[in-house]
Write a protein that holds these residues in place. Sequence first.
Motif, PDB file in Angstrom:
ATOM      1  N   GLY A  24      -0.263   2.513  10.517  1.00  0.00           N
ATOM      2  CA  GLY A  24      -0.286   1.055  10.163  1.00  0.00           C
ATOM      3  C   GLY A  24      -1.257   0.667   9.228  1.00  0.00           C
ATOM      4  N   TYR A  25      -2.130   1.505   8.533  1.00  0.00           N
ATOM      5  CA  TYR A  25      -3.422   0.877   7.895  1.00  0.00           C
ATOM      6  C   TYR A  25      -2.752  -0.012   6.813  1.00  0.00           C
ATOM      7  CZ  TYR A  25      -7.342   0.755   4.963  1.00  0.00           C
ATOM      8  OH  TYR A  25      -8.410   0.245   4.142  1.00  0.00           O
ATOM      9  N   TRP A  26      -1.898   0.067   5.784  1.00  0.00           N
ATOM     10  CA  TRP A  26      -1.575  -0.807   4.727  1.00  0.00           C
ATOM     11  C   TRP A  26      -0.987  -1.815   5.261  1.00  0.00           C
ATOM     12  CZ3 TRP A  26      -4.509  -0.813   1.151  1.00  0.00           C
ATOM     13  CH2 TRP A  26      -5.307   0.302   0.395  1.00  0.00           C
ATOM     14  N   LEU A  27      -0.061  -1.675   6.446  1.00  0.00           N
ATOM     15  CA  LEU A  27       0.499  -2.818   6.797  1.00  0.00           C
ATOM     16  C   LEU A  27      -0.255  -3.917   7.456  1.00  0.00           C
ATOM     17  CD1 LEU A  27       3.075  -4.287   8.408  1.00  0.00           C
ATOM     18  CD2 LEU A  27       3.191  -2.690   9.943  1.00  0.00           C
ATOM     19  N   ASN A  28      -1.380  -3.536   8.236  1.00  0.00           N
ATOM     20  CA  ASN A  28      -2.423  -4.241   8.516  1.00  0.00           C
ATOM     21  C   ASN A  28      -3.145  -4.813   7.762  1.00  0.00           C
ATOM     22  OD1 ASN A  28      -1.594  -4.031  11.439  1.00  0.00           O
ATOM     23  ND2 ASN A  28      -2.380  -1.860  11.572  1.00  0.00           N
ATOM     24  N   GLN A  29      -3.563  -4.083   6.675  1.00  0.00           N
ATOM     25  CA  GLN A  29      -4.365  -4.725   5.525  1.00  0.00           C
ATOM     26  C   GLN A  29      -3.456  -5.855   4.872  1.00  0.00           C
ATOM     27  OE1 GLN A  29      -7.599  -3.814   4.506  1.00  0.00           O
ATOM     28  NE2 GLN A  29      -7.370  -2.820   6.278  1.00  0.00           N
ATOM     29  N   PHE A  30      -2.372  -5.651   4.722  1.00  0.00           N
ATOM     30  CA  PHE A  30      -1.345  -6.872   4.161  1.00  0.00           C
ATOM     31  C   PHE A  30      -1.452  -7.881   5.046  1.00  0.00           C
ATOM     32  CE2 PHE A  30       2.611  -8.425   5.481  1.00  0.00           C
ATOM     33  CZ  PHE A  30       2.741  -9.609   4.724  1.00  0.00           C
ATOM     34  N   CYS A  31      -1.311  -7.679   6.532  1.00  0.00           N
ATOM     35  CA  CYS A  31      -1.411  -8.891   7.307  1.00  0.00           C
ATOM     36  C   CYS A  31      -2.909  -9.808   6.987  1.00  0.00           C
ATOM     37  CB  CYS A  31      -1.280  -8.438   8.597  1.00  0.00           C
ATOM     38  SG  CYS A  31       0.464  -7.617   9.047  1.00  0.00           S
ATOM     39  N   MET A  32      -3.722  -8.783   7.057  1.00  0.00           N
ATOM     40  CA  MET A  32      -5.233  -9.438   6.932  1.00  0.00           C
ATOM     41  C   MET A  32      -5.246 -10.298   5.748  1.00  0.00           C
ATOM     42  SD  MET A  32      -6.620  -9.092   9.683  1.00  0.00           S
ATOM     43  CE  MET A  32      -8.365  -9.579   9.238  1.00  0.00           C
ATOM     44  N   GLU A  47       8.349 -12.938  -1.298  1.00  0.00           N
ATOM     45  CA  GLU A  47       7.941 -12.076   0.027  1.00  0.00           C
ATOM     46  C   GLU A  47       7.919 -10.334  -0.663  1.00  0.00           C
ATOM     47  OE1 GLU A  47       9.553 -12.657   3.611  1.00  0.00           O
ATOM     48  OE2 GLU A  47       8.835 -14.582   3.530  1.00  0.00           O
ATOM     49  N   ARG A  48       9.003 -10.022  -1.196  1.00  0.00           N
ATOM     50  CA  ARG A  48       9.374  -8.594  -1.646  1.00  0.00           C
ATOM     51  C   ARG A  48       8.371  -8.394  -2.644  1.00  0.00           C
ATOM     52  NH1 ARG A  48      11.731  -4.094   0.220  1.00  0.00           N
ATOM     53  NH2 ARG A  48      10.679  -2.705  -1.158  1.00  0.00           N
ATOM     54  N   ALA A  49       8.178  -9.222  -3.598  1.00  0.00           N
ATOM     55  CA  ALA A  49       7.323  -8.897  -4.783  1.00  0.00           C
ATOM     56  C   ALA A  49       5.953  -8.775  -4.273  1.00  0.00           C
ATOM     57  CB  ALA A  49       7.154  -9.971  -5.964  1.00  0.00           C
ATOM     58  N   TYR A  50       5.414  -9.686  -3.169  1.00  0.00           N
ATOM     59  CA  TYR A  50       4.077  -9.342  -2.661  1.00  0.00           C
ATOM     60  C   TYR A  50       4.123  -8.081  -1.725  1.00  0.00           C
ATOM     61  CZ  TYR A  50      -0.678 -10.818  -0.635  1.00  0.00           C
ATOM     62  OH  TYR A  50      -1.714 -10.753  -0.259  1.00  0.00           O
ATOM     63  N   LEU A  51       4.793  -7.893  -0.862  1.00  0.00           N
ATOM     64  CA  LEU A  51       4.931  -6.468  -0.103  1.00  0.00           C
ATOM     65  C   LEU A  51       4.723  -5.369  -1.350  1.00  0.00           C
ATOM     66  CD1 LEU A  51       7.569  -7.301   2.492  1.00  0.00           C
ATOM     67  CD2 LEU A  51       5.129  -7.214   2.816  1.00  0.00           C
ATOM     68  N   ASP A  52       5.668  -5.479  -2.207  1.00  0.00           N
ATOM     69  CA  ASP A  52       5.386  -4.139  -3.148  1.00  0.00           C
ATOM     70  C   ASP A  52       3.991  -3.954  -3.841  1.00  0.00           C
ATOM     71  OD1 ASP A  52       8.015  -3.324  -2.597  1.00  0.00           O
ATOM     72  OD2 ASP A  52       8.748  -4.617  -4.313  1.00  0.00           O
ATOM     73  N   GLU A  58       8.636   1.942   3.032  1.00  0.00           N
ATOM     74  CA  GLU A  58       9.927   0.828   2.917  1.00  0.00           C
ATOM     75  C   GLU A  58      10.323   0.508   4.264  1.00  0.00           C
ATOM     76  OE1 GLU A  58      12.526  -1.276   1.233  1.00  0.00           O
ATOM     77  OE2 GLU A  58      11.051  -0.222   0.080  1.00  0.00           O
ATOM     78  N   GLU A  59      10.183   1.257   5.123  1.00  0.00           N
ATOM     79  CA  GLU A  59      10.480   0.952   6.491  1.00  0.00           C
ATOM     80  C   GLU A  59       9.496  -0.266   7.125  1.00  0.00           C
ATOM     81  OE1 GLU A  59      11.762   3.310  10.810  1.00  0.00           O
ATOM     82  OE2 GLU A  59      10.455   4.067   9.404  1.00  0.00           O
ATOM     83  N   GLN A  60       8.415   0.052   6.710  1.00  0.00           N
ATOM     84  CA  GLN A  60       7.218  -1.257   7.082  1.00  0.00           C
ATOM     85  C   GLN A  60       7.660  -2.559   6.390  1.00  0.00           C
ATOM     86  OE1 GLN A  60       3.597   0.910   6.168  1.00  0.00           O
ATOM     87  NE2 GLN A  60       3.140   1.363   8.333  1.00  0.00           N
ATOM     88  N   ARG A  67      11.136  -9.700   9.929  1.00  0.00           N
ATOM     89  CA  ARG A  67      10.119 -10.328  11.185  1.00  0.00           C
ATOM     90  C   ARG A  67      10.381  -9.647  12.171  1.00  0.00           C
ATOM     91  NH1 ARG A  67       9.133 -12.127   6.412  1.00  0.00           N
ATOM     92  NH2 ARG A  67       8.060 -14.233   6.300  1.00  0.00           N
ATOM     93  N   ASP A  68      10.568  -8.306  12.247  1.00  0.00           N
ATOM     94  CA  ASP A  68      10.888  -7.691  13.522  1.00  0.00           C
ATOM     95  C   ASP A  68       9.606  -7.050  13.897  1.00  0.00           C
ATOM     96  OD1 ASP A  68      11.586  -5.539  15.417  1.00  0.00           O
ATOM     97  OD2 ASP A  68      13.306  -4.857  14.249  1.00  0.00           O
ATOM     98  N   MET A  69       8.908  -7.675  14.830  1.00  0.00           N
ATOM     99  CA  MET A  69       7.435  -7.445  15.322  1.00  0.00           C
ATOM    100  C   MET A  69       7.705  -6.132  16.030  1.00  0.00           C
ATOM    101  SD  MET A  69       5.423  -9.789  14.395  1.00  0.00           S
ATOM    102  CE  MET A  69       5.808 -11.351  13.388  1.00  0.00           C
ATOM    103  N   ASN A  70       8.420  -5.926  16.923  1.00  0.00           N
ATOM    104  CA  ASN A  70       8.702  -4.739  17.628  1.00  0.00           C
ATOM    105  C   ASN A  70       8.627  -3.542  16.796  1.00  0.00           C
ATOM    106  OD1 ASN A  70       8.302  -6.074  20.369  1.00  0.00           O
ATOM    107  ND2 ASN A  70      10.616  -6.508  20.173  1.00  0.00           N
ATOM    108  N   ARG A  71       9.375  -3.710  15.528  1.00  0.00           N
ATOM    109  CA  ARG A  71       9.484  -2.144  14.822  1.00  0.00           C
ATOM    110  C   ARG A  71       8.158  -2.295  14.088  1.00  0.00           C
ATOM    111  NH1 ARG A  71      10.845   1.967  14.787  1.00  0.00           N
ATOM    112  NH2 ARG A  71      11.125   3.109  12.680  1.00  0.00           N
ATOM    113  N   MET A  72       7.765  -3.460  13.713  1.00  0.00           N
ATOM    114  CA  MET A  72       6.164  -3.399  12.947  1.00  0.00           C
ATOM    115  C   MET A  72       5.031  -2.751  13.861  1.00  0.00           C
ATOM    116  SD  MET A  72       5.933  -6.761  10.835  1.00  0.00           S
ATOM    117  CE  MET A  72       6.694  -8.038  11.417  1.00  0.00           C
TER     118      MET A  72
END
Length: 124
Positions: A24-32, A47-52, A58-60, A67-72
Amino acid sequence: MPLDKPYRNVPGTTIFDADQSRKGYWLNQFCMSLMKAENRERFKKDERAYLDEWAMTEEQKEAVLARDMNRMIALGGNIYFLAKIGATDGKSFQQMAGSMTGMSEEAYRDMMIGGGRDPKWGRK
């Protein structure tokens, strides 16, 4: 040789360990990144442009958009970092936790005030 992880079999729980952290490194970096107002605004605008801009899977990205927190969490997200998404959406931690359990905010609050879930919940 993989490490023995006896904690992996906790029913209904994803343990955030070194493997999850790497996943989850990049997912967590995005969140921070959402700690900065200008990044929150950019995310809310598209949102999509920022995530890209982030090297997330892609799944993250899809889990964030839904906003599926359990999946994240299953995909390596740390709840303390994921809380930044909720804050960006104007949601309290209690609202987020309620959504993760399938309960309303009020039902979740009442459950926690009442001592939480029965310790035998989810165990066979």
